[in-house]
Design a protein around this motif. Structure first.
Motif, PDB file in Angstrom:
ATOM      1  N   ARG A  56      -1.184  -0.779 -11.869  1.00  0.00           N
ATOM      2  CA  ARG A  56      -1.991  -1.655 -11.024  1.00  0.00           C
ATOM      3  C   ARG A  56      -3.461  -1.554 -11.387  1.00  0.00           C
ATOM      4  O   ARG A  56      -3.928  -0.525 -11.843  1.00  0.00           O
ATOM      5  CB  ARG A  56      -1.864  -1.279  -9.536  1.00  0.00           C
TER       6      ARG A  56
ATOM      7  N   ASP B 114      -6.613  -1.766  -8.932  1.00  0.00           N
ATOM      8  CA  ASP B 114      -6.918  -1.752  -7.506  1.00  0.00           C
ATOM      9  C   ASP B 114      -8.374  -2.095  -7.262  1.00  0.00           C
ATOM     10  O   ASP B 114      -9.213  -1.975  -8.158  1.00  0.00           O
ATOM     11  CB  ASP B 114      -6.632  -0.369  -6.904  1.00  0.00           C
ATOM     12  N   THR B 115      -8.675  -2.504  -6.041  1.00  0.00           N
ATOM     13  CA  THR B 115     -10.056  -2.617  -5.598  1.00  0.00           C
ATOM     14  C   THR B 115     -10.316  -1.514  -4.571  1.00  0.00           C
ATOM     15  O   THR B 115      -9.442  -1.184  -3.757  1.00  0.00           O
ATOM     16  CB  THR B 115     -10.364  -3.987  -4.974  1.00  0.00           C
TER      17      THR B 115
ATOM     18  N   ARG C  72     -13.046   0.022  -1.621  1.00  0.00           N
ATOM     19  CA  ARG C  72     -14.201  -0.195  -0.752  1.00  0.00           C
ATOM     20  C   ARG C  72     -14.788   1.159  -0.400  1.00  0.00           C
ATOM     21  O   ARG C  72     -14.078   2.052   0.070  1.00  0.00           O
ATOM     22  CB  ARG C  72     -13.814  -0.961   0.513  1.00  0.00           C
TER      23      ARG C  72
ATOM     24  N   GLU D  61     -11.041   2.152   1.694  1.00  0.00           N
ATOM     25  CA  GLU D  61      -9.958   1.193   1.549  1.00  0.00           C
ATOM     26  C   GLU D  61      -9.605   1.064   0.065  1.00  0.00           C
ATOM     27  O   GLU D  61     -10.480   1.047  -0.790  1.00  0.00           O
ATOM     28  CB  GLU D  61     -10.360  -0.171   2.104  1.00  0.00           C
ATOM     29  N   ARG D  62      -8.314   0.979  -0.208  1.00  0.00           N
ATOM     30  CA  ARG D  62      -7.827   0.778  -1.575  1.00  0.00           C
ATOM     31  C   ARG D  62      -6.727  -0.271  -1.528  1.00  0.00           C
ATOM     32  O   ARG D  62      -5.730  -0.105  -0.824  1.00  0.00           O
ATOM     33  CB  ARG D  62      -7.307   2.098  -2.146  1.00  0.00           C
ATOM     34  N   ARG D  63      -6.918  -1.349  -2.255  1.00  0.00           N
ATOM     35  CA  ARG D  63      -5.961  -2.450  -2.256  1.00  0.00           C
ATOM     36  C   ARG D  63      -5.551  -2.817  -3.672  1.00  0.00           C
ATOM     37  O   ARG D  63      -6.334  -2.673  -4.611  1.00  0.00           O
ATOM     38  CB  ARG D  63      -6.561  -3.689  -1.589  1.00  0.00           C
ATOM     39  N   GLU D  64      -4.333  -3.335  -3.796  1.00  0.00           N
ATOM     40  CA  GLU D  64      -3.880  -3.835  -5.097  1.00  0.00           C
ATOM     41  C   GLU D  64      -4.587  -5.144  -5.406  1.00  0.00           C
ATOM     42  O   GLU D  64      -4.622  -6.065  -4.584  1.00  0.00           O
ATOM     43  CB  GLU D  64      -2.370  -4.046  -5.071  1.00  0.00           C
TER      44      GLU D  64
END
Length: 280
Positions: free
Chosen positions: A163, A165-166, A168, A176-179
């Motif tokens: 992945r 990830d982004t 914050r 925050e960690r998002r795909e």
């Protein structure tokens, strides 16, 4: 769009291309060869500097010289080549890997275990004065890190997750960690990345023989096939920041391609942004 040979080399594990705006040269490393390479595309001048330890990344410093992510921590070379430790954090079986300089001039340095065991690596923010704060302490292979052009979004790769990830960040904490984008099985593993002036994310795919560009909303926009199976990272360079340079590796291949370990280039691939030198 076709990749061309920029510099013929035989790096075991070429990594971390970085355009040094002040010196108008490209910097990259051979991690397992313990070498820092530089190349001026205008003159063809090359230099190779040996390091005493495996070197995961080398970035320009604001006052000249380099900051390096070594096996046992973060080191500094001054403009004359003299070396000092900034942060020493030796952990048996672990080494420095990819690193990037944030918009505020701090270094975000990744580590990994030589056996790539899950949870054995970290991502650490190193301030110019050497103050270190661990941002992630449970990664396997800490790799590409980059920022959106406005500095508000951080992109990050832990390669085995497949992945991008982004992240914050608030203060010195990731909240925050998002795909952002997932790499499908069989297409390789995401490695080093760079972000262009339009917010597009370019990533090299280890064992995928390609680089990809994703739009700022995570849509696959472009795939460029390469003549080597193990590209490792990419960065825009040249006087107008329009050429995409790609490092490659020979390690782990029983019959490496003749260009494996060389520096490749995609001429006029897009438009990059000027990198920030380490403020320390």
């Amino acid at each position: 769009m076709r990749a061309e040979l920029a510099v013929r080399a035989s790096a075991e594990l070429g990594e971390g291309p970085t355009w040094d705006t002040a010196a108008r040269r490209l910097i990259w490393v051979d991690i397992l060869g313990s070498r820092v390479h530089t190349w001026d595309p205008a003159t063809g001048r090359r230099t190779v500097m040996a390091t005493e330890q495996h070197v995961g990344a080398a970035k320009p410093r604001a006052g000249g010289g380099l900051v390096v992510n070594l096996r046992d921590g973060i080191g500094l070379y001054d403009a004359g080549g003299a070396f000092t430790w900034l942060v020493r954090d030796a952990v048996p079986g672990r080494r420095g890997n990819d690193a990037a300089v944030a918009p505020d001039g701090a270094l975000w340095a990744g580590t990994m275990r030589y056996d790539e065991s899950p949870g054995g690596g970290t991502l650490t923010r190193v301030a110019p004065d050497g103050t270190a704060a661990v941002l992630l302490d449970d990664v396997a292979v800490s790799n590409g890190t980059g920022w959106s052009p406005d500095g508000t979004r951080v992109y990050y790769v832990d390669s085995p997750t497949r992945r991008i990830d982004t992240l914050r960040v608030e203060g010195q904490h990731i909240v925050e960690r998002r795909e952002f984008a997932a790499i499908e099985p069989g297409a390789g593993f995401p490695d080093g990345l760079t972000v262009d002036a339009d917010g597009g994310v370019w990533v090299a795919l280890w064992d995928g023989g390609q680089v990809r560009r994703y739009t700022r909303d995570g849509r696959l926009d472009r795939t460029v096939r390469l003549p080597v199976p193990r590209p490792t990272a990419c960065a825009f360079g040249g006087p107008d920041l329009r050429d995409l340079y790609i490092t490659t590796a020979r390690t782990g291949q029983s019959r490496p391609h003749p260009l494996a370990g060389s520096l490749l280039v995609l001429p006029d691939a897009g438009h990059g942004t000027a990198g920030i030198p380490f403020a320390g």
